[in-house]
Design a protein around this motif. Structure first.
Motif, PDB file in Angstrom:
ATOM      1  N   HIS A  33      45.027  44.673  38.118  1.00  0.00           N
ATOM      2  CA  HIS A  33      43.976  44.577  38.314  1.00  0.00           C
ATOM      3  C   HIS A  33      43.840  42.928  39.385  1.00  0.00           C
ATOM      4  O   HIS A  33      43.023  42.850  39.835  1.00  0.00           O
ATOM      5  CB  HIS A  33      43.115  44.465  37.408  1.00  0.00           C
ATOM      6  CG  HIS A  33      41.950  42.967  37.347  1.00  0.00           C
ATOM      7  ND1 HIS A  33      40.735  43.192  37.512  1.00  0.00           N
ATOM      8  CD2 HIS A  33      41.846  41.192  37.266  1.00  0.00           C
ATOM      9  CE1 HIS A  33      39.927  42.178  38.265  1.00  0.00           C
ATOM     10  NE2 HIS A  33      40.588  40.947  37.955  1.00  0.00           N
ATOM     11  N   TRP A  34      44.811  42.189  39.345  1.00  0.00           N
ATOM     12  CA  TRP A  34      45.186  41.255  39.807  1.00  0.00           C
ATOM     13  C   TRP A  34      45.761  41.639  41.163  1.00  0.00           C
ATOM     14  O   TRP A  34      45.772  41.078  42.145  1.00  0.00           O
ATOM     15  CB  TRP A  34      46.236  40.328  39.239  1.00  0.00           C
ATOM     16  CG  TRP A  34      45.219  39.715  37.932  1.00  0.00           C
ATOM     17  CD1 TRP A  34      45.264  39.601  36.787  1.00  0.00           C
ATOM     18  CD2 TRP A  34      43.672  38.738  38.051  1.00  0.00           C
ATOM     19  NE1 TRP A  34      44.203  39.419  36.306  1.00  0.00           N
ATOM     20  CE2 TRP A  34      44.032  38.186  36.627  1.00  0.00           C
ATOM     21  CE3 TRP A  34      42.792  38.430  39.255  1.00  0.00           C
ATOM     22  CZ2 TRP A  34      42.747  37.513  35.850  1.00  0.00           C
ATOM     23  CZ3 TRP A  34      42.041  36.993  38.552  1.00  0.00           C
ATOM     24  CH2 TRP A  34      41.802  37.141  37.784  1.00  0.00           C
ATOM     25  N   LYS A  46      45.125  44.454  42.662  1.00  0.00           N
ATOM     26  CA  LYS A  46      43.718  44.350  44.025  1.00  0.00           C
ATOM     27  C   LYS A  46      43.336  43.370  44.219  1.00  0.00           C
ATOM     28  O   LYS A  46      42.668  43.869  45.266  1.00  0.00           O
ATOM     29  CB  LYS A  46      43.015  46.246  42.779  1.00  0.00           C
ATOM     30  CG  LYS A  46      43.887  47.167  42.702  1.00  0.00           C
ATOM     31  CD  LYS A  46      42.976  48.185  41.853  1.00  0.00           C
ATOM     32  CE  LYS A  46      43.385  49.695  41.298  1.00  0.00           C
ATOM     33  NZ  LYS A  46      42.818  50.615  40.870  1.00  0.00           N
ATOM     34  N   LEU A  47      42.958  42.731  43.608  1.00  0.00           N
ATOM     35  CA  LEU A  47      42.155  41.215  44.733  1.00  0.00           C
ATOM     36  C   LEU A  47      43.245  41.010  44.713  1.00  0.00           C
ATOM     37  O   LEU A  47      42.369  40.275  45.666  1.00  0.00           O
ATOM     38  CB  LEU A  47      42.267  41.327  42.637  1.00  0.00           C
ATOM     39  CG  LEU A  47      41.056  39.123  42.937  1.00  0.00           C
ATOM     40  CD1 LEU A  47      39.339  39.771  43.872  1.00  0.00           C
ATOM     41  CD2 LEU A  47      40.757  38.158  41.711  1.00  0.00           C
TER      42      LEU A  47
END
Length: 214
Positions: free
Chosen positions: A54-55, A57-58
């Motif tokens: 998640h991080w 991709k961010l």
């Protein structure tokens, strides 16, 4: 399916303004490494591995124009160069918040309005005495002078060796043949080879401006 011919063209890693700042940073931080267009995901790790993707991709598209790190790989500061279109406020705030959490300094500069070396080294390294920088520059100049002197002496030695044309003579007899010139065995062959292969990342954009593939 992998294409037989990629629809891509090569381009330089940095534009004119960035190259000017790059050279200045390399001179200012001669005792460090100055990395270019390095994504922040290269020097950060998620605390919770389950949320790592998640991080990633961010943050995978977040990079700084230049990243200054010590010889052991630890980052001490990041620099962004303002382009013609400036820098989005949200982008700047994100980096300031993120980097400050790790004690990493962050500066935004213009190639025509650079801070003094002492100012940015104080911000990045906590140096408050300008004599530190001067001492490092003097050491670098002395090292460079020693290397040039050593190279000059080597060239002079090789020149003297090559100018010698030993005549073969023995007691009571002089060789009828002309002089033969022989170089010492250790100077007959000198090979200097170097191979530098530098990988390039295609995971993040190399410029703040979008570009179409043709």
């Amino acid at each position: 399916m992998m294409p037989k011919r990629w629809p891509l063209d090569p381009r330089v890693l940095a534009n004119t303004d960035e190259r000017k700042v790059w050279l200045w940073l390399c001179q200012t931080f001669s005792d460090h490494h100055v990395m270019i267009k390095l994504p922040v995901t290269r020097f950060m790790l998620p605390r919770n591995r389950k949320q790592g993707l998640h991080w990633y991709k961010l943050l995978s598209g977040v990079y700084c124009t230049f990243t200054v790190c010590r010889v052991d790989g630890h980052v001490v500061g990041c620099v962004d160069v303002l382009g013609r279109h400036g820098l989005p406020r949200s982008n700047r705030q994100l980096k300031q918040s993120l980097l400050s959490q790790f004690g990493i300094a962050y500066w935004v500069v213009e190639s025509s309005k650079l801070p003094t070396p002492v100012e940015i080294r104080t911000e990045f390294l906590g140096e408050t005495d300008s004599t530190t920088l001067e001492r490092e520059r003097e050491d670098a100049m002395i090292t460079s002078a020693r290397m040039k002197l050593s190279a000059s002496l080597d060239r002079q030695r090789q020149s003297r060796y090559s100018d010698r044309a030993p005549l073969t003579s023995t007691a009571g007899r002089t060789s009828d043949s002309g002089p033969e010139s022989h170089l010492p065995a250790d100077s007959e062959l000198s090979i200097f080879g170097s191979g530098l292969h530098q990988g390039n990342s295609f995971l993040t954009p190399l410029d703040s401006r979008g570009g179409e593939l043709r």
